[in-house]
Design a protein around this motif. Structure first.
Motif, mmCIF file in Angstrom:
data_model
loop_
_atom_site.group_PDB
_atom_site.id
_atom_site.type_symbol
_atom_site.label_atom_id
_atom_site.label_comp_id
_atom_site.label_asym_id
_atom_site.label_seq_id
_atom_site.Cartn_x
_atom_site.Cartn_y
_atom_site.Cartn_z
ATOM 1 N N ILE A 12 -0.248 3.008 -9.523
ATOM 2 C CA ILE A 12 -0.942 2.855 -10.884
ATOM 3 C C ILE A 12 -2.270 2.277 -10.639
ATOM 4 O O ILE A 12 -3.050 2.587 -11.648
ATOM 5 N N SER A 13 -2.573 1.481 -9.596
ATOM 6 C CA SER A 13 -3.988 0.905 -9.609
ATOM 7 C C SER A 13 -4.973 2.319 -9.559
ATOM 8 O O SER A 13 -5.967 2.426 -9.934
ATOM 9 N N GLY A 14 -4.453 3.116 -8.532
ATOM 10 C CA GLY A 14 -5.329 4.452 -8.261
ATOM 11 C C GLY A 14 -5.581 5.225 -9.447
ATOM 12 O O GLY A 14 -6.889 5.626 -9.927
ATOM 13 N N HIS A 31 -6.456 11.254 -3.355
ATOM 14 C CA HIS A 31 -5.753 11.431 -2.284
ATOM 15 C C HIS A 31 -4.566 10.577 -2.055
ATOM 16 O O HIS A 31 -4.763 9.570 -2.127
ATOM 17 N N GLU A 32 -3.430 11.356 -1.968
ATOM 18 C CA GLU A 32 -2.220 10.600 -2.091
ATOM 19 C C GLU A 32 -1.327 10.716 -0.872
ATOM 20 O O GLU A 32 -1.365 12.020 -0.537
ATOM 21 N N ALA A 33 -0.764 10.056 0.012
ATOM 22 C CA ALA A 33 -0.314 10.230 1.430
ATOM 23 C C ALA A 33 1.165 10.677 1.162
ATOM 24 O O ALA A 33 1.250 11.940 1.937
ATOM 25 N N ASN A 57 13.839 -1.026 -12.112
ATOM 26 C CA ASN A 57 13.420 -1.333 -13.535
ATOM 27 C C ASN A 57 12.268 -1.961 -13.682
ATOM 28 O O ASN A 57 12.044 -2.964 -13.195
ATOM 29 N N HIS A 58 11.245 -1.503 -14.613
ATOM 30 C CA HIS A 58 9.981 -2.119 -14.674
ATOM 31 C C HIS A 58 9.910 -2.787 -16.291
ATOM 32 O O HIS A 58 10.205 -1.706 -17.028
ATOM 33 N N LEU A 59 9.830 -4.054 -16.292
ATOM 34 C CA LEU A 59 9.529 -4.351 -17.607
ATOM 35 C C LEU A 59 8.161 -4.786 -17.814
ATOM 36 O O LEU A 59 7.468 -5.424 -17.073
ATOM 37 N N GLY A 387 -5.628 -2.504 -6.363
ATOM 38 C CA GLY A 387 -4.249 -2.831 -5.871
ATOM 39 C C GLY A 387 -3.718 -4.191 -6.442
ATOM 40 O O GLY A 387 -4.450 -5.061 -6.724
ATOM 41 N N ASP A 388 -2.243 -4.346 -6.492
ATOM 42 C CA ASP A 388 -1.678 -5.316 -7.251
ATOM 43 C C ASP A 388 -1.558 -6.601 -6.258
ATOM 44 O O ASP A 388 -1.992 -7.674 -6.727
ATOM 45 N N TRP A 389 -2.203 -6.274 -4.875
ATOM 46 C CA TRP A 389 -2.436 -7.405 -3.992
ATOM 47 C C TRP A 389 -3.766 -7.806 -3.904
ATOM 48 O O TRP A 389 -3.928 -8.806 -3.188
HETATM 49 C C1 FAD Z 1 11.357 -2.456 -7.318
HETATM 50 C C2 FAD Z 1 10.274 -3.046 -8.292
HETATM 51 C C3 FAD Z 1 10.233 -3.566 -9.416
HETATM 52 C C4 FAD Z 1 9.234 -3.962 -10.008
HETATM 53 N N1 FAD Z 1 9.296 -4.459 -11.510
HETATM 54 C C5 FAD Z 1 8.097 -4.602 -11.940
HETATM 55 C C6 FAD Z 1 8.237 -5.078 -13.198
HETATM 56 O O1 FAD Z 1 9.267 -5.452 -13.843
HETATM 57 N N2 FAD Z 1 7.172 -5.260 -14.056
HETATM 58 C C7 FAD Z 1 5.986 -4.929 -13.602
HETATM 59 O O2 FAD Z 1 4.730 -5.033 -13.958
HETATM 60 N N3 FAD Z 1 5.755 -4.648 -12.004
HETATM 61 C C8 FAD Z 1 6.761 -4.369 -11.275
HETATM 62 N N4 FAD Z 1 6.769 -4.154 -10.002
HETATM 63 C C9 FAD Z 1 5.674 -3.950 -9.543
HETATM 64 C C10 FAD Z 1 4.685 -2.747 -9.750
HETATM 65 O O3 FAD Z 1 5.404 -1.726 -9.132
HETATM 66 C C11 FAD Z 1 3.518 -2.709 -8.770
HETATM 67 O O4 FAD Z 1 2.668 -4.042 -8.890
HETATM 68 C C12 FAD Z 1 2.662 -1.454 -8.820
HETATM 69 O O5 FAD Z 1 3.362 -0.354 -8.969
HETATM 70 C C13 FAD Z 1 1.594 -1.550 -7.736
HETATM 71 O O6 FAD Z 1 0.609 -0.302 -7.849
HETATM 72 P P1 FAD Z 1 -0.465 -0.057 -6.773
HETATM 73 O O7 FAD Z 1 -0.980 1.129 -7.266
HETATM 74 O O8 FAD Z 1 -1.127 -1.439 -6.603
HETATM 75 O O9 FAD Z 1 0.385 0.086 -5.436
HETATM 76 P P2 FAD Z 1 1.377 1.184 -5.005
HETATM 77 O O10 FAD Z 1 2.201 1.726 -6.201
HETATM 78 O O11 FAD Z 1 1.988 0.826 -3.543
HETATM 79 O O12 FAD Z 1 0.310 2.615 -4.630
HETATM 80 C C14 FAD Z 1 -0.188 2.806 -3.513
HETATM 81 C C15 FAD Z 1 -0.091 4.241 -3.220
HETATM 82 O O13 FAD Z 1 -1.185 4.301 -1.980
HETATM 83 C C16 FAD Z 1 -0.474 5.474 -1.119
HETATM 84 N N5 FAD Z 1 -1.047 5.404 0.226
HETATM 85 C C17 FAD Z 1 -0.667 4.488 0.997
HETATM 86 N N6 FAD Z 1 -1.494 4.519 2.087
HETATM 87 C C18 FAD Z 1 -2.264 5.903 1.884
HETATM 88 C C19 FAD Z 1 -3.265 6.276 2.611
HETATM 89 N N7 FAD Z 1 -3.451 5.853 3.952
HETATM 90 N N8 FAD Z 1 -4.017 7.497 2.124
HETATM 91 C C20 FAD Z 1 -3.446 7.990 0.830
HETATM 92 N N9 FAD Z 1 -2.501 7.260 0.316
HETATM 93 C C21 FAD Z 1 -1.923 6.124 0.719
HETATM 94 C C22 FAD Z 1 0.970 5.197 -1.296
HETATM 95 O O14 FAD Z 1 1.692 6.365 -1.136
HETATM 96 C C23 FAD Z 1 1.094 4.871 -2.880
HETATM 97 O O15 FAD Z 1 1.366 6.025 -3.612
HETATM 98 C C24 FAD Z 1 7.930 -3.599 -9.271
HETATM 99 C C25 FAD Z 1 7.741 -3.154 -7.920
HETATM 100 C C26 FAD Z 1 9.054 -2.839 -7.432
HETATM 101 C C27 FAD Z 1 9.016 -2.194 -6.062
#
Ligand code: FAD
Length: 418
Positions: A12-14, A31-33, A57-59, A387-389
């Protein structure tokens, strides 16, 4: 000349960074791994239940304004569905008692003043005791800021903060908890309407973004894992995906690295990131929910924490789930199904089920780990983090992810103007 942005990671961040930059006329390459977009927020076909399910389940809440705006920008705001009023039914499995928290539809927390809308057996003073969370600093623990016992804690504060922080609330960051409380409970019912991607996370939050990007001429390469950043002086000069797969980065081009914390730390030496993570466990049962079962029920006093009713499916979420990661799957499914039966009033043998255990679902939302979150800018002029982190001021959530993607995109846009 059209500027180019490379987005690494299609979570979602990307995706939110990519959509913002494509809308600003950038040539976008994602670019997605893996073979699928969505990262930790995705759907897939599950053979055990013969259903398309979400990894978890995401709320969302209606007050998650960046997440809702992201859905609007990809044309799927209507796919986030929920009741008109912020009502949350709860059940206590130890006593069988049921109640409803009714946060109403105001912009002010007026519900606090109405005993019929508050948590039963609580008074206004109990809620005022939560105020220190609202202004708590990031170094403080929840357990040092507010009382972590009593009726209000057990029936509302614990379930809410456990879901938001994904740690046992007393050990969580009071600063992050405060941000959640400010943006939800204190913002009145209008900010607290629960929203669910009823047709699935991918259908509502992921695939439409991919289609929008492709329609704008963006490329999305799956199975394209970034292995190394080619760094020259103070810039990223190339992206290395393999020995014969190196993409040069032009002087005006930008890179948004939107991968999880661990790969980000491996790709960018010296980057400080959270190092500890917690699991979330989801169980999905193929079972037609009873007609009167609300879409979401809060459950206390059991293993299950939230029960979701979807068409043909009952689903549960258990946060801070590290203790369940090594439990035999069927034993876990049976234990969860027993709670589901009690909470929903259904009876029957264990139906077809699936357990999804995301081991590193979120970073540990403790003060110590929160202090390790970097901002979006890096020492490299054309590299930005999302990123969420990263340091969003929120726990690891979709709202935080979208904010981080938007922020990284805005920095790319500012780089263009500089
Ligand atoms: C089970 C679960 C329940 C959750 N419930 C909720 C909720 O109810 N409400 C809510 O708001 N949030 C919830 N969250 C949190 C939310 O899902 C995350 O905060 C959010 O999806 C994170 O998105 P992101 O893009 O930061 O990271 P990610 O989703 O981790 O995306 C990172 C992407 O980078 C890719 N990647 C990694 N390394 C490489 C590389 N070297 N080259 C290319 N691509 C790469 C990965 O494959 C991945 O697709 C939940 C999470 C989980 C796991």
């Amino acid at each position: 000349m059209q500027k180019t942005a490379h987005i690494v990671g299609a979570g979602i961040s990307g995706l939110s960074a990519a959509v913002r930059l494509a809308n600003a006329s950038f040539k976008v390459h994602v670019h997605e791994a893996t073979q699928q977009a969505g990262g930790r927020c995705r759907s897939y076909f599950d053979a055990a239940t013969n259903l398309t399910i979400d990894n978890g389940n995401h709320l969302l809440l209606s007050g998650n304004r960046h997440a809702v705006a992201y859905a609007r920008s990809i044309g799927t705001e209507a796919g986030l569905v929920g009741p008109k009023r912020a009502r949350f039914p709860f059940v206590d499995l130890t006593t069988g008692r049921r109640w409803q928290l009714d946060l109403g539809d105001s912009r002010l927390p007026l519900w606090l003043f109405d005993k019929d809308r508050r948590v039963p057996d609580t008074n206004l003073r109990d809620y005022l005791a939560l105020m220190p969370l609202v202004w708590a600093g990031h170094e403080k623990l929840v357990g040092d800021a507010i009382p972590c016992d009593g009726t209000l804690y057990q029936r509302l504060v614990q379930p809410l903060l456990l879901a938001a922080l994904n740690v046992d609330p007393p050990e969580g960051s009071a600063g992050l908890a405060g941000a959640v409380v400010r943006e939800t409970l204190l913002a009145g019912g209008q900010a607290c309407r629960p929203l669910i991607a009823r047709d699935g996370l991918s259908a509502v939050l992921v695939e439409p973004a991919v289609r929008l990007l492709q329609g704008k001429g963006a490329s999305i390469a799956f199975g394209h894992e970034l292995r190394e950043l080619g760094i020259t002086a103070d810039r990223v000069g190339s992206l290395k995906f393999g020995a014969d797969d190196v993409i040069p980065i032009g002087p005006e081009d930008a890179v948004v690295m939107a991968v999880p914390a661990r790969p980000a730390a491996a790709l960018l030496p010296g980057l400080k990131t959270p190092t500890k993570f917690r699991a979330i466990v989801n169980a999905h049962f193929r079972f037609d929910p009873p007609k009167d079962l609300p879409p979401i029920t809060g459950v206390v006093g059991g293993l299950v924490e939230w029960l979701f009713a979807f068409p043909q499916r009952l689903s549960v979420t258990i946060s801070n789930g590290d203790r369940l990661v090594d439990m035999p799957r069927e034993e876990l499914a049976r234990a969860i199904w027993r709670d589901v039966c009690k909470a929903s009033g259904v009876q029957g043998e264990l139906p077809p089920w699936q357990i999804v255990r995301e081991r590193r679902a979120t970073f540990e939302a403790t003060p110590e780990q929160n202090a390790l979150r970097p901002g979006a800018s890096t020492a490299l002029k054309n590299l930005f983090l999302a990123g969420d982190w990263t340091d969003t001021g929120l726990p690891a959530t979709i709202e935080g992810s979208v904010r981080s993607g938007n922020r990284a995109a805005d920095l790319v846009l500012a780089m263009r103007r500089a």
